[in-house]
Design a protein around this motif. Structure first.
Motif: not given
Length: 145
Positions: A123-135
């Motif tokens: 849950a946390l790693p996928t959330a981080w990846i999604g936000a990082k892609l947007r950033l």
């Protein structure tokens, strides 16, 4: 000079934050449930009430992880500020929901305890990846402008 350490956030931004979280979470749920139903309709997986083979649970873990990244990206895209914080908030909610679900279903998932644990751990790693892609996308848009 601003002497306040935590300036008040206008109520409208709280509303936008909540809407961003709800939109991304809804996106993940709709994609996951839609995929489950589509695979069931195609005869590739049993219904949710039946036991899924480990290989099918591995497949479900994979597509739910992808959908977690997509949901977090949507949250980060819609967040009025701090996109990573918003996405990680949703990731934390997902992790807690997965832990609660795992605890509730532990006795009925004989031999398949890894699946709810995997959902909680991703849950946390996928959330981080999604936000990082947007950033990263936002940085590229800034450079192109």
């Amino acid at each position: 000079m601003n002497t306040q350490s935590n300036p008040q956030v206008p109520p409208r931004r709280y509303g936008r934050s909540i809407l961003a979280l709800l939109a991304g979470i809804a996106m993940g749920i709709v994609l996951s449930v839609g995929t489950d139903l589509g695979l069931h309709a195609a005869g590739l997986v049993p219904s949710q009430s039946e036991r899924w083979a480990s290989g099918l649970l591995l497949l479900a873990t994979a597509y739910r992880s992808i959908y977690g990244v997509i949901g977090a990206y949507v949250i980060a895209r819609l967040a009025p500020s701090r996109p990573m914080g918003h996405a990680l908030t949703a990731g934390t909610l997902g992790m807690v929901a997965s832990i609660v679900g795992a605890a509730a279903m532990w006795s009925s998932t004989t031999g398949q305890h890894w699946y709810p644990v995997a959902l909680a751990l991703t849950a946390l790693p996928t959330a981080w990846i999604g936000a990082k892609l947007r950033l990263m996308q936002g940085q590229n848009e800034t450079k192109a402008a």
